[in-house]
Design a protein around this motif. Structure first.
Motif, mmCIF file in Angstrom:
data_model
loop_
_atom_site.group_PDB
_atom_site.id
_atom_site.type_symbol
_atom_site.label_atom_id
_atom_site.label_comp_id
_atom_site.label_asym_id
_atom_site.label_seq_id
_atom_site.Cartn_x
_atom_site.Cartn_y
_atom_site.Cartn_z
ATOM 1 N N VAL A 422 24.501 9.766 2.161
ATOM 2 C CA VAL A 422 25.126 11.029 2.575
ATOM 3 C C VAL A 422 24.072 11.929 3.217
ATOM 4 O O VAL A 422 24.282 12.483 4.298
ATOM 5 N N ALA A 423 22.930 12.067 2.540
ATOM 6 C CA ALA A 423 21.852 12.909 3.081
ATOM 7 C C ALA A 423 21.347 12.374 4.415
ATOM 8 O O ALA A 423 21.045 13.141 5.334
ATOM 9 N N GLU A 424 21.283 11.067 4.534
ATOM 10 C CA GLU A 424 20.803 10.459 5.783
ATOM 11 C C GLU A 424 21.785 10.715 6.925
ATOM 12 O O GLU A 424 21.381 10.979 8.066
ATOM 13 N N GLU A 425 23.081 10.652 6.613
ATOM 14 C CA GLU A 425 24.095 10.889 7.642
ATOM 15 C C GLU A 425 24.061 12.346 8.103
ATOM 16 O O GLU A 425 24.212 12.643 9.290
ATOM 17 N N MET A 452 20.716 16.540 -3.962
ATOM 18 C CA MET A 452 20.904 16.527 -2.510
ATOM 19 C C MET A 452 19.816 17.331 -1.812
ATOM 20 O O MET A 452 19.368 16.977 -0.717
ATOM 21 N N ARG A 453 19.389 18.415 -2.441
ATOM 22 C CA ARG A 453 18.286 19.194 -1.847
ATOM 23 C C ARG A 453 17.040 18.329 -1.708
ATOM 24 O O ARG A 453 16.384 18.329 -0.664
ATOM 25 N N ILE A 454 16.728 17.554 -2.745
ATOM 26 C CA ILE A 454 15.537 16.703 -2.716
ATOM 27 C C ILE A 454 15.668 15.627 -1.645
ATOM 28 O O ILE A 454 14.736 15.366 -0.877
ATOM 29 N N GLU A 455 16.852 14.982 -1.583
ATOM 30 C CA GLU A 455 17.069 13.943 -0.569
ATOM 31 C C GLU A 455 16.906 14.512 0.838
ATOM 32 O O GLU A 455 16.228 13.931 1.690
#
Length: 797
Positions: A422-425, A452-455
């Motif tokens: 998700v983070a990559e997208e 998600m913040r870290i990713e």
């Protein structure tokens, strides 16, 4: 040359016949009119349309003449037509505008006479040009027909506030203010205003308060909100003209003997003590009332405005309702974008039917709110994931054998690779579009928001190195994140760029520059869904924000198909008919919209399973771009590549046809521009397909005609092997070699432009004129470029 009336244009008819007839009775200060010079009579901005990445505005709605009682009250619309039309031909258009502007009289004219529609009586008539009614005539008809009271006349006569930093009210804001003031003047004490997020509810409230204070109909006003940021925004922005008479209530410091010297009071009606907004500190309704009793008598306030009234005041047993009932003698106005109407909760039951509504659909259609497109990302586990027999998580705990769905992800089970994908997208999309685009990522829990913040931090480390606040978690329990909220919503502040949150940003916060909203939590409440979508609806045209994008990883946008999305506001048919009680959380009936900090273990007492990439590999299988109209109706939905292919093939039916068109194009950029008219951005699509090193020619052939593409470098090297360059020498040869290198890096469009000769490495060869001389003149230079292009594309895929 003297034209007959039939030969005159509409402007001629207006100038010579209609304008003189109106000015014979009306003061020019009470008229706004559209002329070739004066174009300020538009009352909408013109709907924004999205086609791919291309945006355009429709023409705004403009009335030929708007006649006013004063600056705050329009009373008539006049539409003009040329003399080839009948007198009443423009009446339907005038009526449409009259209904939008909430005026009682509509007129049309072709220069021979006037046609009138009277909304008070429902009658229509025609009369001569010299019989156009005077202001006094219309005012008397309006007063008599509407039975205007002295109190109503007082507020009608009071103009809107105008100041250096205050814009004139938009037509719907004026309607909302006038309808509200009229109802109050007639004695109505409970009122509901429904206005979509981003349409200026607080500004509307300010104008209501201003005019009531100026007329003396109200003297003490309480403005209730449930978050500090909403109170501070209101005081500092829309209510700034009243700052000398405003006080923000502080229950720990205020004194009953001195607090009565103000006119407008702001207070939190959820957390009444302290600055923290943690749900653990919310007090009982009895404690809330005691605090108000310590400062104010029951009849102290004569007007109360309840901001975001869908949250607490809709529920009969909430803390907030208790405060309203304590001040029951005051006129109370509930304001919301999303009135709550369920079996157990009702804004309408308390405040009554809305005195005025302005929906998201109307806002988008008028061009005051940003339209949106939706990118639905589909993963290999979107239909659910089941562990293998006896599978253990990364900590060695056995995972319960069942199918885990979107409702479970990040609440009952953590799939680390899903979070990463998700983070990559999100990162990929921002890299393709604008890495400084304000983005809100809505997560299932506060823990999920931190993960998600870290990713996102690690995937955007280059941007974080420039500013550590590139990605920030902004949630109820995160003091640092909340301290950055003002910067995130500020138009002038670049950072933070990405905010991960759970519920804190779902309502109220004025996020003017948000261009991307990411949905990675399950949402079933239509009220919450509308509030979240509302975070992106504000337009900032000067700053380049005309629309926004919703990236959906959990199929939340299925709610667009729900009739409740932008339907009429209706009370639930079963409201009050059941003695059942819905569960109430620590917020005392806040509707469940406080921050979610729970760990939500799948089995009580057991830790939440955490599955790493080895235990569950997640892939993005595809993306679908959907374009909706403001009503939530699906206009089109296609896979990005399928959409591109179909549009290319509509334009170029065969590969040979495309190659011929490409060869014939004087400049290849014309092909790219043509595709942009279809909403196709080739550069963005190439980036999405990891084909940035491919020429647009090859990309089109690949997508539309299934041909294997060559890279720009491969095409350039093929040219360098041929005899084409051997006929050039000296400066001309060096220039062509440099152009080929430029083509490898940048593409064909750049080498077609002579402006490239002003940049390095071409400057060493002198001016563009000197370079042309090396080829034997300007024409010979362009012939060489044309020949170079032919050589490049002789090797068609």
């Amino acid at each position: 040359m003297v034209l007959s009336k039939k030969q005159m244009t509409e402007e001629d008819i207006k100038l010579q016949f209609i304008t003189p007839a109106i000015l014979a009775k009306w003061n020019v200060q009470n008229i706004t009119m559209e002329t070739p010079v004066k174009q300020n009579v538009k009352f909408t901005d013109g709907k924004i349309n999205i086609k791919g990445n291309i945006v355009s505005r429709e023409k705004p709605k403009k009335a030929d003449y708007v006649l006013y009682l004063n600056s705050g009250t329009p009373i008539a619309i006049v539409e003009a037509k040329d003399n080839s039309h009948s007198i009443s031909h423009g009446l339907q258009q005038a009526k449409t505008y009259a209904e939008m502007l909430d005026v009682p009289f509509a007129f049309s004219s072709n220069g021979d006479g006037f046609a009138e529609h009277d909304y008070i009586t429902g009658l229509e008539k025609q009369f001569t040009m010299d019989q156009f009614p005077s202001p006094q005539e219309l005012i008397e008809r309006y007063k008599n027909g509407k039975a205007i009271t002295p109190a109503e006349q007082k507020v009608i006569d009071e103009p809107f506030y105008t100041g250096q930093n205050t814009y004139p009210p938009r037509y719907y804001q004026r309607n909302a203010v006038n309808r509200t003031l009229s109802a109050i003047a007639k004695g109505q004490n409970r009122l509901l205003l429904c206005m979509a997020t981003g349409t200026g509810k607080t500004y509307t409230a300010f104008q209501i308060v201003w005019r009531l204070l100026q007329t003396g109909l109200k003297k003490k006003v309480l403005y209730l909100a449930d978050r500090n940021i909403l109170v501070d925004q209101s005081i500092q922005q829309d209510f700034a003209p009243l700052q000398k008479v405003i006080h923000k209530v502080n229950f720990s410091k205020d004194d009953r003997t001195t607090i009565g010297s103000y006119q407008v009071y702001f207070s939190l009606y959820q957390q009444l003590a302290g600055e923290t907004e943690s749900e653990d500190e919310i007090e009982s309704s009895e404690d809330c009332i005691k605090k108000f009793e310590s400062l104010f008598s029951k009849d102290f306030f004569d007007l109360i405005i309840v901001d975001e009234c869908h949250r607490g005041s809709a529920k009969a047993d909430s803390n907030w309702r208790a405060i309203l009932e304590y001040f029951s003698s005051a006129t109370q106005i509930g304001m919301t974008a999303t009135p709550k109407e369920t079996k157990y909760v009702s804004n309408i039951d308390y405040f009554g039917e809305p005195v005025y509504s302005y929906s998201l659909k109307q806002g988008v259609d008028d061009g005051f709110l940003a339209p949106f497109r939706v990118i639905n990302a589909r993963t290999n586990i979107c239909e659910g994931w089941r562990p293998t027999k006896g599978q253990k998580d990364k900590f060695g705990n056995e995972i319960e054998d069942r199918i885990y769905t979107n409702n479970d992800f990040d609440r009952n089970i953590i799939l680390e690779d899903r979070r990463h994908q998700v983070a990559e997208e999100i990162t990929k999309y921002l890299k393709q579009t604008d890495r400084m685009a304000k983005t809100i990522v809505f997560c299932a829990t506060e823990e999920h928001a931190e993960a998600m913040r870290i990713e996102l931090n690690n995937l955007n480390a280059d941007m974080v190195a420039k500013n550590p606040d590139y990605v920030v978690r902004i949630t109820g329990s995160d003091a640092y994140g909340k301290s950055k909220l003002d910067y995130f919503i500020s138009v002038s502040s670049d950072y933070p760029v990405i905010a991960t949150t759970s519920k804190l940003l779902s309502t109220g916060a004025d996020c003017k520059m948000v261009k991307l909203i990411v949905l990675d939590e399950m949402i079933s409440s239509m009220t919450e869904f509308k509030q979240i979508i509302g975070r992106g609806t504000r337009i900032r045209e000067k700053e380049g924000k005309m629309y926004f994008t919703i990236m959906d990883f959990r199929n939340v946008t299925r709610l667009f198909a729900d009739p409740e999305w932008d339907g009429p506001i209706e009370q639930h048919p079963d409201f009050g008919g059941d003695d059942g009680v819905t569960p109430v959380g620590k917020n005392g009936g806040n509707g469940g919209e406080a921050e979610d900090t729970a760990d939500n273990p799948s089995v009580p007492g057991n830790p939440k399973p955490v599955v790493d990439r080895n235990g569950c590999k997640v892939e993005i299988l595809g993306k679908t771009v959907s374009i909706y109209d403001a009503s939530g109706k699906l206009l089109r939905q296609e896979n990005i590549i399928d959409y591109t292919k179909s549009n290319i093939m509509d334009e170029y039916s065969t590969l040979d046809n495309f190659i011929n068109k490409w060869s014939e194009a004087e400049k290849k950029v014309a092909i790219s521009d043509l595709l942009k008219e279809h909403g196709i951005d080739l550069e963005m699509l190439k980036s999405d397909q990891n084909m940035n090193d491919v020429d647009d020619f090859d990309f089109i052939c690949h997508v539309a005609f299934d041909k294997k593409p060559l890279t720009r470098r491969e095409r350039a090297e093929n040219v360098q092997k041929k005899d084409f360059l051997s006929k050039y020498s000296g400066v001309a040869r060096q220039v062509l070699d440099a152009l080929i290198e430029k083509y490898k890096d940048e593409g064909i469009y750049q080498i077609e432009e002579t402006s490239i000769l002003n940049a390095n490495p071409f400057r060493q060869f002198g001016s563009p004129a000197n370079i042309a001389k090396a080829f034997g003149g300007k024409d010979m230079y362009f012939n060489a470029i044309k020949e170079l292009e032919e050589e490049l594309y002789n090797f068609a895929a």
